[in-house]
Motif scaffolding. Structure first.
Motif, PDB file in Angstrom:
ATOM      1  N   ASN A   1       0.856  -1.174   0.000  1.00 44.84           N
ATOM      2  CA  ASN A   1       0.000   0.000   0.000  1.00 44.84           C
ATOM      3  C   ASN A   1       0.903   1.238   0.000  1.00 44.84           C
ATOM      4  O   ASN A   1       2.129   1.119   0.110  1.00 44.84           O
ATOM      5  CB  ASN A   1      -1.001  -0.018   1.163  1.00 44.84           C
ATOM      6  N   GLN A   2       0.307   2.414  -0.104  1.00 46.39           N
ATOM      7  CA  GLN A   2       1.108   3.637  -0.227  1.00 46.39           C
ATOM      8  C   GLN A   2       2.006   3.871   0.995  1.00 46.39           C
ATOM      9  O   GLN A   2       3.139   4.315   0.853  1.00 46.39           O
ATOM     10  CB  GLN A   2       0.203   4.847  -0.436  1.00 46.39           C
ATOM     11  N   THR A   3       1.494   3.578   2.169  1.00 49.77           N
ATOM     12  CA  THR A   3       2.270   3.802   3.382  1.00 49.77           C
ATOM     13  C   THR A   3       3.457   2.850   3.450  1.00 49.77           C
ATOM     14  O   THR A   3       4.576   3.259   3.761  1.00 49.77           O
ATOM     15  CB  THR A   3       1.371   3.633   4.625  1.00 49.77           C
ATOM     16  N   GLU A   4       3.222   1.586   3.152  1.00 49.97           N
ATOM     17  CA  GLU A   4       4.316   0.608   3.143  1.00 49.97           C
ATOM     18  C   GLU A   4       5.376   1.017   2.122  1.00 49.97           C
ATOM     19  O   GLU A   4       6.576   0.961   2.406  1.00 49.97           O
ATOM     20  CB  GLU A   4       3.784  -0.783   2.798  1.00 49.97           C
ATOM     21  N   PHE A   5       4.916   1.425   0.941  1.00 50.68           N
ATOM     22  CA  PHE A   5       5.854   1.826  -0.103  1.00 50.68           C
ATOM     23  C   PHE A   5       6.661   3.042   0.334  1.00 50.68           C
ATOM     24  O   PHE A   5       7.872   3.098   0.119  1.00 50.68           O
ATOM     25  CB  PHE A   5       5.101   2.125  -1.405  1.00 50.68           C
ATOM     26  N   ALA A   6       6.002   4.011   0.969  1.00 48.14           N
ATOM     27  CA  ALA A   6       6.694   5.228   1.418  1.00 48.14           C
ATOM     28  C   ALA A   6       7.779   4.905   2.433  1.00 48.14           C
ATOM     29  O   ALA A   6       8.896   5.431   2.364  1.00 48.14           O
ATOM     30  CB  ALA A   6       5.697   6.220   2.010  1.00 48.14           C
ATOM     31  N   VAL A   7       7.485   4.020   3.381  1.00 50.24           N
ATOM     32  CA  VAL A   7       8.477   3.634   4.394  1.00 50.24           C
ATOM     33  C   VAL A   7       9.624   2.883   3.734  1.00 50.24           C
ATOM     34  O   VAL A   7      10.797   3.166   3.991  1.00 50.24           O
ATOM     35  CB  VAL A   7       7.827   2.803   5.520  1.00 50.24           C
ATOM     36  N   LEU A   8       9.295   1.936   2.878  1.00 51.64           N
ATOM     37  CA  LEU A   8      10.335   1.156   2.204  1.00 51.64           C
ATOM     38  C   LEU A   8      11.190   2.045   1.308  1.00 51.64           C
ATOM     39  O   LEU A   8      12.421   1.905   1.269  1.00 51.64           O
ATOM     40  CB  LEU A   8       9.686   0.027   1.400  1.00 51.64           C
ATOM     41  N   GLU A   9      10.571   2.979   0.620  1.00 55.99           N
ATOM     42  CA  GLU A   9      11.310   3.903  -0.247  1.00 55.99           C
ATOM     43  C   GLU A   9      12.255   4.781   0.576  1.00 55.99           C
ATOM     44  O   GLU A   9      13.387   5.034   0.164  1.00 55.99           O
ATOM     45  CB  GLU A   9      10.321   4.757  -1.047  1.00 55.99           C
ATOM     46  N   LEU A  10      11.811   5.225   1.736  1.00 53.46           N
ATOM     47  CA  LEU A  10      12.669   6.013   2.624  1.00 53.46           C
ATOM     48  C   LEU A  10      13.905   5.218   3.011  1.00 53.46           C
ATOM     49  O   LEU A  10      15.040   5.720   2.911  1.00 53.46           O
ATOM     50  CB  LEU A  10      11.889   6.434   3.879  1.00 53.46           C
ATOM     51  N   LEU A  11      13.720   3.983   3.443  1.00 54.09           N
ATOM     52  CA  LEU A  11      14.848   3.148   3.860  1.00 54.09           C
ATOM     53  C   LEU A  11      15.749   2.809   2.674  1.00 54.09           C
ATOM     54  O   LEU A  11      16.976   2.741   2.812  1.00 54.09           O
ATOM     55  CB  LEU A  11      14.350   1.866   4.526  1.00 54.09           C
ATOM     56  N   TYR A  12      15.147   2.617   1.528  1.00 50.39           N
ATOM     57  CA  TYR A  12      15.887   2.284   0.301  1.00 50.39           C
ATOM     58  C   TYR A  12      16.825   3.420  -0.098  1.00 50.39           C
ATOM     59  O   TYR A  12      17.974   3.186  -0.474  1.00 50.39           O
ATOM     60  CB  TYR A  12      14.874   2.002  -0.803  1.00 50.39           C
ATOM     61  N   HIS A  13      16.338   4.646   0.002  1.00 54.76           N
ATOM     62  CA  HIS A  13      17.134   5.789  -0.435  1.00 54.76           C
ATOM     63  C   HIS A  13      17.956   6.442   0.672  1.00 54.76           C
ATOM     64  O   HIS A  13      19.003   7.018   0.395  1.00 54.76           O
ATOM     65  CB  HIS A  13      16.234   6.846  -1.100  1.00 54.76           C
TER      66      HIS A  13
ATOM     67  N   GLN B   1      16.717   4.024   9.603  1.00 57.34           N
ATOM     68  CA  GLN B   1      16.090   5.184  10.235  1.00 57.34           C
ATOM     69  C   GLN B   1      15.551   4.779  11.605  1.00 57.34           C
ATOM     70  O   GLN B   1      15.034   3.672  11.760  1.00 57.34           O
ATOM     71  CB  GLN B   1      14.907   5.683   9.392  1.00 57.34           C
ATOM     72  N   PRO B   2      15.642   5.684  12.582  1.00 58.27           N
ATOM     73  CA  PRO B   2      14.972   5.402  13.856  1.00 58.27           C
ATOM     74  C   PRO B   2      13.466   5.301  13.606  1.00 58.27           C
ATOM     75  O   PRO B   2      12.887   6.162  12.932  1.00 58.27           O
ATOM     76  CB  PRO B   2      15.282   6.619  14.726  1.00 58.27           C
ATOM     77  N   ILE B   3      12.851   4.249  14.109  1.00 58.67           N
ATOM     78  CA  ILE B   3      11.424   4.045  13.869  1.00 58.67           C
ATOM     79  C   ILE B   3      10.622   5.252  14.321  1.00 58.67           C
ATOM     80  O   ILE B   3       9.661   5.655  13.660  1.00 58.67           O
ATOM     81  CB  ILE B   3      10.941   2.743  14.552  1.00 58.67           C
ATOM     82  N   GLN B   4      11.041   5.868  15.418  1.00 60.15           N
ATOM     83  CA  GLN B   4      10.320   7.020  15.953  1.00 60.15           C
ATOM     84  C   GLN B   4      10.328   8.213  14.988  1.00 60.15           C
ATOM     85  O   GLN B   4       9.481   9.097  15.097  1.00 60.15           O
ATOM     86  CB  GLN B   4      10.924   7.465  17.295  1.00 60.15           C
TER      87      GLN B   4
ATOM     88  N   LYS C   1       8.983  11.731   8.524  1.00 64.81           N
ATOM     89  CA  LYS C   1       9.581  11.785   7.195  1.00 64.81           C
ATOM     90  C   LYS C   1       8.629  11.340   6.090  1.00 64.81           C
ATOM     91  O   LYS C   1       8.789  11.756   4.946  1.00 64.81           O
ATOM     92  CB  LYS C   1      10.862  10.969   7.170  1.00 64.81           C
ATOM     93  N   VAL C   2       7.674  10.485   6.414  1.00 63.72           N
ATOM     94  CA  VAL C   2       6.733  10.026   5.390  1.00 63.72           C
ATOM     95  C   VAL C   2       5.320  10.527   5.655  1.00 63.72           C
ATOM     96  O   VAL C   2       4.356  10.035   5.067  1.00 63.72           O
ATOM     97  CB  VAL C   2       6.736   8.484   5.223  1.00 63.72           C
ATOM     98  N   LEU C   3       5.198  11.512   6.548  1.00 65.45           N
ATOM     99  CA  LEU C   3       3.922  12.148   6.862  1.00 65.45           C
ATOM    100  C   LEU C   3       2.883  11.132   7.321  1.00 65.45           C
ATOM    101  O   LEU C   3       1.772  11.053   6.797  1.00 65.45           O
ATOM    102  CB  LEU C   3       3.397  12.945   5.655  1.00 65.45           C
ATOM    103  N   LEU C   4       3.264  10.344   8.324  1.00 65.63           N
ATOM    104  CA  LEU C   4       2.404   9.302   8.858  1.00 65.63           C
ATOM    105  C   LEU C   4       2.289   9.468  10.363  1.00 65.63           C
ATOM    106  O   LEU C   4       3.289   9.772  11.026  1.00 65.63           O
ATOM    107  CB  LEU C   4       3.005   7.932   8.526  1.00 65.63           C
ATOM    108  N   ALA C   5       1.103   9.270  10.892  1.00 63.65           N
ATOM    109  CA  ALA C   5       0.898   9.373  12.339  1.00 63.65           C
ATOM    110  C   ALA C   5       1.750   8.337  13.058  1.00 63.65           C
ATOM    111  O   ALA C   5       1.863   7.192  12.609  1.00 63.65           O
ATOM    112  CB  ALA C   5      -0.576   9.166  12.672  1.00 63.65           C
ATOM    113  N   SER C   6       2.364   8.732  14.149  1.00 57.50           N
ATOM    114  CA  SER C   6       3.261   7.833  14.873  1.00 57.50           C
ATOM    115  C   SER C   6       2.542   6.564  15.335  1.00 57.50           C
ATOM    116  O   SER C   6       3.155   5.506  15.443  1.00 57.50           O
ATOM    117  CB  SER C   6       3.901   8.554  16.058  1.00 57.50           C
ATOM    118  N   SER C   7       1.237   6.655  15.566  1.00 59.70           N
ATOM    119  CA  SER C   7       0.477   5.486  15.999  1.00 59.70           C
ATOM    120  C   SER C   7       0.402   4.417  14.903  1.00 59.70           C
ATOM    121  O   SER C   7       0.185   3.244  15.196  1.00 59.70           O
ATOM    122  CB  SER C   7      -0.928   5.893  16.426  1.00 59.70           C
ATOM    123  N   SER C   8       0.585   4.800  13.657  1.00 60.86           N
ATOM    124  CA  SER C   8       0.500   3.862  12.534  1.00 60.86           C
ATOM    125  C   SER C   8       1.847   3.239  12.171  1.00 60.86           C
ATOM    126  O   SER C   8       1.884   2.226  11.475  1.00 60.86           O
ATOM    127  CB  SER C   8      -0.051   4.569  11.301  1.00 60.86           C
TER     128      SER C   8
END
Length: 146
Positions: free
Chosen positions: A37-49, A53-56, A61-68
């Motif tokens: 999904n878009q959120t998974e892709f955004a996180v994976l893309e961040l780590l890829y490039h 990254q600290p999970i916190q 960085k990907v404009l996602l609520a910390s609870s998610s």
């Protein structure tokens, strides 16, 4: 503020919102082809490039609520696309690290995603894209300053 200025601001909001929705719909359709999904892709893309990254910090960085974040990281971990790694100097910090499977997935699919984005934004010339980037940054900085 004049009535015309207010009307133009309202029209700009509507046009910008509709354009964003149309773009997001096409981006979501493209990303779905890669089993994410878009959120998974955004996180994976961040780590890829950007590397581990600290999970916190991922949410910011990907404009996602910390609870998610934990949920998304769990899903990517189950797919063997990332792993958690404890910080050696601070027990409170855990890093998300892309795995070899995650790298292979992005090596295979990210070039296709770039092509899809190029097609989505193909209605604009390079010069128009550069102008829009500048104008949207200006608008965003102004809105943040209010």
């Amino acid at each position: 503020m004049s009535n015309k200025e207010e009307e133009l601001s309202l029209k700009l909001f509507v046009v910008l919102s509709r354009a964003y929705q149309a773009i997001q719909k096409q981006v979501a359709k493209d990303i779905k082809n890669y089993g994410l999904n878009q959120t998974e892709f955004a996180v994976l893309e961040l780590l890829y490039h950007k590397g581990e990254q600290p999970i916190q910090m991922i949410g910011q960085k990907v404009l996602l609520a910390s609870s998610s974040i934990t949920y998304v990281v769990d899903k990517l971990e189950k797919k063997n696309f990332l792993e958690r790694r404890a910080c050696p100097t601070d027990r409170r910090v855990t890093f998300a690290v892309i795995t070899e499977d995650g790298k292979k997935h992005m090596d295979q699919h990210f070039p296709k995603h770039r092509e899809a984005l190029n097609e989505i934004f193909g209605g604009l010339s390079d010069e128009e894209k550069e102008t829009m980037i500048k104008q949207l940054k200006k608008l965003g900085f102004h809105a943040e300053s209010l």
